[in-house]
Enzyme design. Structure first.
Site, PDB file in Angstrom:
ATOM      1  N   HIS A 233      53.638  56.364 -35.174  1.00  0.00           N
ATOM      2  CA  HIS A 233      53.768  57.581 -36.008  1.00  0.00           C
ATOM      3  C   HIS A 233      55.149  57.229 -36.802  1.00  0.00           C
ATOM      4  CE1 HIS A 233      57.248  59.248 -33.529  1.00  0.00           C
ATOM      5  NE2 HIS A 233      56.404  58.787 -32.556  1.00  0.00           N
ATOM      6  N   ASP A 357      48.174  55.612 -13.663  1.00  0.00           N
ATOM      7  CA  ASP A 357      48.957  54.571 -12.820  1.00  0.00           C
ATOM      8  C   ASP A 357      49.876  55.354 -12.061  1.00  0.00           C
ATOM      9  OD1 ASP A 357      51.072  52.723 -12.462  1.00  0.00           O
ATOM     10  OD2 ASP A 357      49.553  51.406 -13.109  1.00  0.00           O
ATOM     11  N   SER A 372      56.438  56.145 -27.305  1.00  0.00           N
ATOM     12  CA  SER A 372      55.647  55.852 -28.679  1.00  0.00           C
ATOM     13  C   SER A 372      55.551  54.698 -29.180  1.00  0.00           C
ATOM     14  CB  SER A 372      56.162  56.770 -29.878  1.00  0.00           C
ATOM     15  OG  SER A 372      56.122  58.178 -29.526  1.00  0.00           O
TER      16      SER A 372
END
Length: 413
Positions: A233, A357, A372
């Protein structure tokens, strides 16, 4: 009779909405690798496909309200076209491009990021109190400068950073200054008269910013072009939400010094130490799909592994994993693709992931800031990257398709 007419009208509206959505989410172009024997496309039962060239074969299986079309790709051709039709009415033409399989180096490494903006971003107003006037004023606002504007020139001088801007304003002696600002894609000119503040310096009443820094994750490196892609992003200003225009920037090697876990009221983050003596890449683009730039050769990029890039149609709900350096080394952590959002295929929120997980949940309680760009791998193919986290469900987040990230690299020379 009225009920029947209303029922038919409602049915017509629903069918129209269905077709509009169906045609919107159907891409104009699909990708097929030369090693593939066939490509599978699902369509509503009343849709037919008209294929070209004529030697392309299609085997169809019907299941309740939809059909599965298996299109067999002939050898030595570069593209196939199919027309979506209802009866004899054509609705849309789609191209299938036959390409060699694409591979990149997959990363998952943390980097320090430092960017300088092209122009000085206006992020807020500040009243200027003058000893000569009991009324506090904002000269820049009065002149027409708005929050979100980018200051490019002052009195014909290119402004490089905030300190230079402050020097120009303070040395004005209260004389009018000519500001050239960029608002969206339009350049505008304003005359601003600085005020002598109670502190004895001239001010125009603006809060400004000329750069940003932080920690993020590199998703991939294109080994042929020596180009990296990170974050998934864009980097936007924290106060205005505006995507930053990048003048220059670097990524640096970084090490994790602390992990602040998620809680239900605040998103956690990776706290890292940026090694400013070790530049590993130059940032040249900040797009909605992340930051991109040229790799600087160093040992930092050693040990990256080559991986096949998934096509849009390869992505499906089910098990996957991410690569992240959250534990100190790049490791794989299990996730699930929970939902694919066809209407948002070209956004940074194209599908929903959930961290499954247990070890990662113990370390971070989910997805945290700094993750990110973490590459997402499904069926041994790179399908995209982590982009956002759900505030109230931090074990969940969004992903961006890798196709959108790779498209940005085409413009980087």
């Amino acid at each position: 009779m009225k009920k029947l007419a209303c029922g038919l009208l409602l049915f017509y509206i629903l069918i129209t909405i269905f077709f509009v959505i169906y045609l919107y989410i159907t891409p104009d172009c699909l990708t097929c690798y030369s090693s593939d024997k066939a490509i599978t496309i699902k369509t509503p039962i009343f849709i037919s496909l008209n294929l070209s060239p004529s030697n392309v074969q299609n085997k169809t299986q019907t299941k309740f309200l939809y059909k599965t079309n298996k299109i067999y790709i002939p050898k030595k051709i570069t593209s196939v076209f199919f027309e979506i039709k209802i009866g004899v009415i054509p609705l849309k033409r789609v191209k299938i491009s036959i390409l060699e399989s694409n591979r990149v180096w997959v990363s998952g490494k943390f980097v320090g990021i430092k960017l300088m903006t092209d122009g000085i971003l206006v992020i807020g107003y500040s009243y200027v109190s003058s000893s000569n006037n009991s009324t506090s004023r904002v000269p820049a606002k009065e002149a027409g400068i708005q929050i979100g504007d980018k200051i490019i020139y002052v009195n014909g001088q290119k402004v490089k950073d905030c300190s230079q801007l402050f020097r120009i304003i303070n040395s004005s002696g209260g004389k009018c200054l000519t500001f050239v600002i960029k608002r969206g894609r339009v350049y505008k000119q304003y005359k601003v008269k600085p005020l002598l503040s109670n502190e004895g310096v001239y001010k125009i009443g603006l809060w400004v910013r000329d750069g940003t820094s932080g920690i993020g994750t590199v998703t991939f490196v294109d080994n042929n072009k020596k180009v990296f892609g990170a974050l998934g992003h864009g980097i936007s200003d924290i106060d205005t939400g505006i995507l930053l225009d990048v003048k220059e920037g670097q990524i640096y090697s970084a090490e994790v010094v602390d992990i602040r876990k998620n809680n239900r009221s605040e998103i956690g983050e990776v706290v890292g130490n940026i090694n400013e003596n070790c530049v590993v890449g130059d940032v040249v683009a900040n797009s909605i799909y992340g930051i991109y730039g040229k790799v600087i050769q160093s040992n930092f990029w050693n040990n990256l592994k080559s991986i096949e890039v998934a096509r849009l149609q390869d992505v499906h709900r089910g098990n996957a994993y991410i690569l992240s350096e959250i534990s100190g080394n790049v490791e794989r952590f299990e996730i699930k693709i929970e939902r694919i959002l066809p209407l948002y295929k070209n956004s940074t929120k194209a599908f929903v992931v959930k961290v499954t997980d247990k070890r990662l949940l113990q370390i971070t309680s989910g997805i945290v800031q700094g993750m990110s760009g973490s590459p997402i791998i499904q069926d041994n193919k790179l399908i995209g990257a982590i982009t956002h986290v759900f505030l109230k469900e931090p074990e969940k987040g969004y992903g961006v398709f890798i196709d959108n990230m790779l498209n940005i690299t085409k413009s980087i020379k």
